[in-house]
Design a protein around this motif. Structure first.
Motif, mmCIF file in Angstrom:
data_model
loop_
_atom_site.group_PDB
_atom_site.id
_atom_site.type_symbol
_atom_site.label_atom_id
_atom_site.label_comp_id
_atom_site.label_asym_id
_atom_site.label_seq_id
_atom_site.Cartn_x
_atom_site.Cartn_y
_atom_site.Cartn_z
ATOM 1 N N PHE C 41 -2.679 9.197 0.137
ATOM 2 C CA PHE C 41 -1.733 8.060 0.141
ATOM 3 C C PHE C 41 -1.693 7.306 1.552
ATOM 4 C CE2 PHE C 41 2.322 6.259 0.984
ATOM 5 C CZ PHE C 41 2.797 5.555 -0.107
ATOM 6 N N LEU C 45 -2.910 3.564 2.080
ATOM 7 C CA LEU C 45 -1.973 2.621 2.484
ATOM 8 C C LEU C 45 -2.381 1.798 3.616
ATOM 9 C CD1 LEU C 45 0.715 1.072 2.169
ATOM 10 C CD2 LEU C 45 1.889 3.352 3.262
ATOM 11 N N CYS C 52 1.768 4.301 7.914
ATOM 12 C CA CYS C 52 2.514 5.391 7.260
ATOM 13 C C CYS C 52 2.261 6.717 8.105
ATOM 14 C CB CYS C 52 1.354 5.917 6.340
ATOM 15 S SG CYS C 52 2.040 7.013 4.963
ATOM 16 N N ALA C 118 11.827 5.054 -2.257
ATOM 17 C CA ALA C 118 10.824 4.776 -3.517
ATOM 18 C C ALA C 118 10.775 5.802 -4.424
ATOM 19 C CB ALA C 118 9.417 4.412 -3.110
ATOM 20 N N GLY C 121 5.356 7.731 -5.283
ATOM 21 C CA GLY C 121 4.216 7.226 -4.456
ATOM 22 C C GLY C 121 2.849 7.675 -5.161
ATOM 23 N N SER C 127 0.354 3.264 -3.436
ATOM 24 C CA SER C 127 1.229 2.468 -3.643
ATOM 25 C C SER C 127 2.569 2.867 -3.880
ATOM 26 C CB SER C 127 1.013 1.865 -5.220
ATOM 27 O OG SER C 127 -0.333 1.595 -5.271
ATOM 28 N N LEU C 128 3.698 2.231 -3.641
ATOM 29 C CA LEU C 128 4.979 2.723 -3.946
ATOM 30 C C LEU C 128 5.499 2.256 -5.091
ATOM 31 C CD1 LEU C 128 6.330 1.701 -0.411
ATOM 32 C CD2 LEU C 128 6.015 3.879 -1.068
ATOM 33 N N LEU C 151 10.005 8.385 1.917
ATOM 34 C CA LEU C 151 9.289 8.678 0.498
ATOM 35 C C LEU C 151 9.188 10.203 0.736
ATOM 36 C CD1 LEU C 151 8.172 8.197 -2.299
ATOM 37 C CD2 LEU C 151 5.961 7.926 -0.910
ATOM 38 N N LEU C 156 5.129 12.328 -4.484
ATOM 39 C CA LEU C 156 3.852 11.832 -4.685
ATOM 40 C C LEU C 156 2.984 12.171 -5.883
ATOM 41 C CD1 LEU C 156 2.292 12.328 -0.910
ATOM 42 C CD2 LEU C 156 2.981 10.107 -2.258
ATOM 43 N N THR C 183 2.008 -2.213 -3.009
ATOM 44 C CA THR C 183 0.592 -1.790 -2.466
ATOM 45 C C THR C 183 0.384 -2.590 -1.068
ATOM 46 O OG1 THR C 183 -0.076 -1.073 -4.597
ATOM 47 C CG2 THR C 183 -1.735 -0.883 -2.757
ATOM 48 N N VAL C 207 5.902 3.128 5.935
ATOM 49 C CA VAL C 207 6.364 4.281 5.121
ATOM 50 C C VAL C 207 6.550 5.608 5.813
ATOM 51 C CG1 VAL C 207 5.852 5.937 2.975
ATOM 52 C CG2 VAL C 207 5.307 3.434 3.081
ATOM 53 N N LEU C 209 6.794 9.395 5.524
ATOM 54 C CA LEU C 209 6.640 10.645 4.262
ATOM 55 C C LEU C 209 7.418 11.663 4.790
ATOM 56 C CD1 LEU C 209 2.856 10.359 3.436
ATOM 57 C CD2 LEU C 209 4.717 9.894 1.842
#
Lengths: 239, 465, 213
Positions: C41, C45, C52, C118, C121, C127-128, C151, C156, C183, C207, C209
């Motif tokens: 991810f 991204l 991220c 979101a 993922g 993408s979210l 997120l 995910l 995205t 983002v 995570l």
């Protein structure tokens, strides 16, 4: 027993570029074939078909089927004409009788390079051609017959020949049959773009499997004062 | 803001070839597109399987379009969408104008949509003094310049940064610049002012899911999201061929479309809208289903696959004709190979007797089409029809051409007749002036014509076998 | 006959006697290289210009959000109504004005940054997936020049297909009237195909995570 081949010379080679037909015979014989030439042959019908005149195309295509009916293999120095015979399916979609005759022949109709490599399994014909050569993919050979590798495999076996690729991929030369005279400026612009794909390659010749593409490229090269050679694949393989 | 005349494709093309700036812009853009597309699909192992899946889904759906369109409309209505049915461009424009009037909307914004280009929506709304502001950067540039788009997904592909910079200086009074980032920032600021006030948003639709009544809109900039979120009313204009059966089918199309179009794995935004969302978006969602000739194409089995097109633009980028002359020369809303088969079949039959001939039949379009439309075969079918039965008010093929092919066919039905024809042709070609006339003249203006050899192959000794 | 009936009748008549080729079954989603969804991810991204990073838990995320907002000199923050954000907002300095989803359009258009979570993922594409029925983030994710997203790794999924499946309720209907896939940051290539980041939507997409729930 040698393979029997009926040669379809194609109108262009027959009338304007007989050396191509002669070379084709030589190459086929070198590959061990017995070549016949039926003098009743005329044209595959492509000019009319591609221009929308299907009735006229049918009349000529019927004659083609008459001439080559029963042939073991029909071989021609043109991807475009071979592809046209494959298109008889579309042309005769509403005539079951002709369609059946077409089906019979389609599987046995080949462009020269495809025939040598796919049917005979031959790539080395003992040819010699000193120089650097760029191979131009004719659109119908490449996309309708799916023959990207076959002509290249043959060229790689030619002694002294260095095979190079155009720098702008497999793009059209701009011929397109009547397209070349319906839209002459556009057609010429496409030829110029195609030829720009040889810039910096320092090649000695361009080759292709279709006399039509070569007529276009040669015609343009000559007009622009270039002395780059333009040869049909058969001519190189026969040398 | 009118199109060139598709009936004069030859003249349009000739004019485009004289425009060195245009050709430079096109070459750069189409080369870049090809490179990006190749890179994007190179990373997908099952690309061919995806194409085949998409082709099969479209072939099935189009052959049962009555069923799937009914299902789509029912499901959309169940979700609260107001569905409208427009049999032609005029009806669609009337419906949109009526919705705007009914809701007292005066500030219209629009996201990029080919369907609304096709029906001439902006001009129709302008007559009611409600011309929408285009919000896609490329479309906005085109609107400011008073032009028409020349590409399906990059409307201003024919314009250089210098031309766009000059346009902005002229129209917006900005300090001179040719920097895309600076120009885009001006667009952002200007268009935000419009978004802040907008009360009606108009968009197209990339896919409509029959199973759920969902519409899907793909984009990169965020303007379509704003257009479908901020105004109190949203109208989506959707060609009836955009329906796909299942929600899960979106995966295959989402994997094909961005890669084919821009070479992205996925466009930046996908909006999936199933009915209005009054809490945080428009109070009303209207979907206008547009026929405009499509039901006629659906009924035409030989041509039906024309409607499988998902408007990625890959065939334009791959087309050696488009690469030379761009989109305007086609004189129709849809340019390039897809335009050459689609425009002649839609209402109006734009270029029915010219556009199908605007191709060398090289087949590059078929190679790149993500839904495997056999464009060359469809071009050939339309050529046949242009010869056989051109639509009313369209030029017929020239009499001399018809006569020429009749004569040609007569002479090629037997070797003796052919020999006579070729003998005469060869003889004629030796007469100096003849090489400057008719088709021979068209050839020799820019290319040498080989002198016919003394003997054709068939009369040489090696032919006696 | 009304417009609906006449258009459908035209289609029906035209298709009369047509045998439709079968609808193929849905293709399985592709197998993705690598097991780690979070890593994939983040890679995907970043490829499209997003940022991220992984943080351990919500408390760490709150600290990181405060740092990022300070670094970007954010004075006004548009936020969604996600309950996870409560703790994060408490940790913010009082100098930052916070606007909820009910704020007017002009205010949100002028905000410096948006903050939301979101719902899904997608590792395949980075993408979210923003499900509007679950969180009011349509505007805060779109209007400000920055969008900051929390997120949880547990949200995910591997592929686009898996994400689409997650969006349907058991009766096959979408769970939310509006779903947005995001995205990377907003982009355009409309001028000479040159990439410009941030034309209408956010220029920056960041983002965080969150490893632990």
């Amino acid at each position: 027993m040698s393979t029997k081949v009926a040669l379809f010379a194609t109108c262009l080679a027959d009338q304007f570029w007989p050396e191509v037909a002669t070379a084709t015979v030589k190459v086929l014989e070198r590959a061990g074939c017995t070549v016949t030439f039926d003098a009743r042959q005329t044209c595959c019908g492509q000019p009319a078909f591609n221009s929308g005149y299907r009735d006229d195309a049918k009349a000529v295509a019927r004659h083609w089927l008459d001439v080559f009916a029963g042939a073991e293999h029909v071989v021609m120095p043109s991807g475009s004409c071979a592809a046209m015979v494959h298109r008889y399916e579309q042309l005769f979609a509403d005539e079951p009788g002709q369609l059946a005759r077409a089906h019979e022949l389609i599987g046995r109709t080949h462009e020269l390079a495809g025939f040598l490599v796919r049917v005979l399994g031959v790539t080395d014909l003992g040819a010699r051609f000193p120089g650097k050569v760029a191979f131009h993919d004719s659109c119908h050979g490449l996309r309708e017959l799916g023959q990207r590798e076959e002509p290249r495999a043959l060229l790689r076996q030619v002694t002294g020949l260095e095979l190079v690729e155009f720098t702008n991929g497999a793009t059209c030369c701009g011929f397109g049959g009547t397209f070349a005279v319906k839209f002459p400026e556009l057609s010429t612009a496409m030829a110029d773009h195609r030829l720009a794909g040889t810039a910096g390659l320092a090649i000695d010749a361009i080759t292709a499997v279709d006399a039509s593409c070569l007529m276009q490229l040669r015609g343009r090269l000559q007009r622009t004062g270039s002395n780059l050679r333009v040869l049909h694949l058969a001519e190189i393989l026969a040398s | 803001m009118t199109h060139l005349d598709a009936e004069h494709f030859d003249q349009n093309a000739r004019a485009a070839l004289q425009d060195a700036t245009l050709r430079q812009a096109l070459r750069r853009a189409t080369d870049l597109f090809a490179e990006r597309r190749a890179r994007a699909i190179g990373a997908v192992e099952d690309w061919e399987a995806l194409r085949e899946q998409a082709r099969a889904i479209k072939a099935h759906t189009l052959a049962r379009l009555d069923h799937y369109l009914t299902q789509f409309a029912d499901q959309a209505e169940r979700a609260g969408v107001k569905v409208h049915w427009a049999k032609d461009a005029a009806a669609a424009c009337r419906i949109v104008a009526q919705i705007a009037a009914d809701h007292d909307c005066h500030r219209l914004v629009k996201a990029k949509s080919m369907a609304t280009e096709e029906i001439g929506l902006n001009a129709a709304l302008a007559r009611a003094d409600k011309e929408p502001i285009e919000t896609d950067l490329g479309e906005w540039i085109i609107q400011l310049a008073g032009e028409t788009p020349s590409h399906i997904i990059v409307p201003a592909i024919h314009k250089t940064r210098q031309a766009i910079g000059a346009l902005f200086v002229d129209q917006l009074g900005i300090p001179p610049t040719t920097e895309p980032a600076v120009l885009a920032d001006h667009a952002r600021q200007r268009l935000r002012a419009h978004f802040a006030q907008a009360d009606l948003g108009i968009s197209g639709v990339n896919f409509g899911v029959a199973e759920t009544g969902t519409i899907l809109i793909l984009e990169n900039e965020g303007n379509a999201r704003m257009t479908t979120t901020l105004p109190r009313v949203h109208i989506a204009v959707m060609g009836i061929e955009k329906v796909i059966p299942r929600f899960a089918d979106l995966e295959v199309f989402l994997r094909l479309l961005p890669r084919s179009g821009t070479g992205q794995h996925l466009t930046t935004y996908q909006s999936l809208l199933t009915g209005p969302s009054p809490q945080d978006g428009p109070r009303e969602l209207h979907v206008v289903l547009l026929d405009n000739g499509r039901s006629r194409i659906v009924a035409d089995e030989a041509m039906r696959s024309t409607l499988a097109c998902i408007r990625c633009g890959a065939c334009l980028n791959a087309c050696p004709v488009y690469q030379q002359i761009g989109g305007h020369a086609y004189g129709s809303v849809y340019p390039g190979p897809i335009g050459a088969i689609l425009s002649p079949q839609l209402d109006g039959h734009a270029g029915a007797t010219t556009l199908p001939f605007a191709s060398s039949l090289c087949g590059a379009c078929k190679d790149v089409c993500p839904v495997k439309i056999d464009i060359p075969s469809l071009l050939l079918e339309l050529r046949h029809r242009a010869v056989l039965s051109p639509p009313p008010h369209q030029r017929r093929r020239p009499f001399l051409e018809r006569l020429g092919f009749r004569l040609w066919a007569f002479c090629h039905r037997g070797p003796r007749r052919q020999a006579l024809l070729m003998f005469l042709t060869r003889l004629l070609l030796r007469v100096p002036g003849v090489r400057r006339l008719g088709p021979a003249g068209a050839w020799t203006a820019t290319r040498e014509l080989p002198a016919p050899p003394r003997l054709p192959f068939r009369r040489r000794p090696e032919a006696r076998r | 006959m009304n417009d609906r009936e006449s258009m459908l009748a035209a289609l029906r008549n035209g298709l009369c006697g047509t045998t439709a080729p079968p609808l193929p079954p849905v293709l399985p989603s592709p197998e993705l290289p690598g097991k780690d969804c979070a890593e994939r991810f983040a890679t995907m991204l970043r490829q499209v210009g997003g940022a991220c990073e992984q943080v351990r838990d919500l408390a760490a995320a709150a600290r990181r959000v405060a740092e990022l907002l300070a670094a970007a000199e954010v004075r006004s923050l548009a936020v969604s109504d996600a309950p996870e954000l409560a703790g994060v907002l408490e940790a913010l300095p009082p100098t930052i004005r916070v606007y909820g989803p009910e704020s007017d359009r002009t205010t949100l258009l002028a905000a410096d940054c948006g903050l939301s979570t979101a719902q899904v993922g997608i590792a395949e594409t980075g993408s979210l997936v923003l499900v509007a029925a679950d969180e009011r983030h349509r505007l805060c994710s779109l209007l400000p020049p920055r969008h900051l997203v929390l997120l949880p790794c547990s949200r995910l999924c591997a592929s686009l297909g898996a994400a689409l499946a997650a969006l349907s309720s058991p009766d096959g209907r979408p769970r939310s009237p509006t779903v947005t896939f995001v995205t990377g940051p907003s982009r355009t290539a409309d001028i000479e195909l040159e990439l410009v980041i941030g034309v209408h939507g956010p220029r920056h997409l960041h983002v965080l995570l969150i490893e632990l729930p």
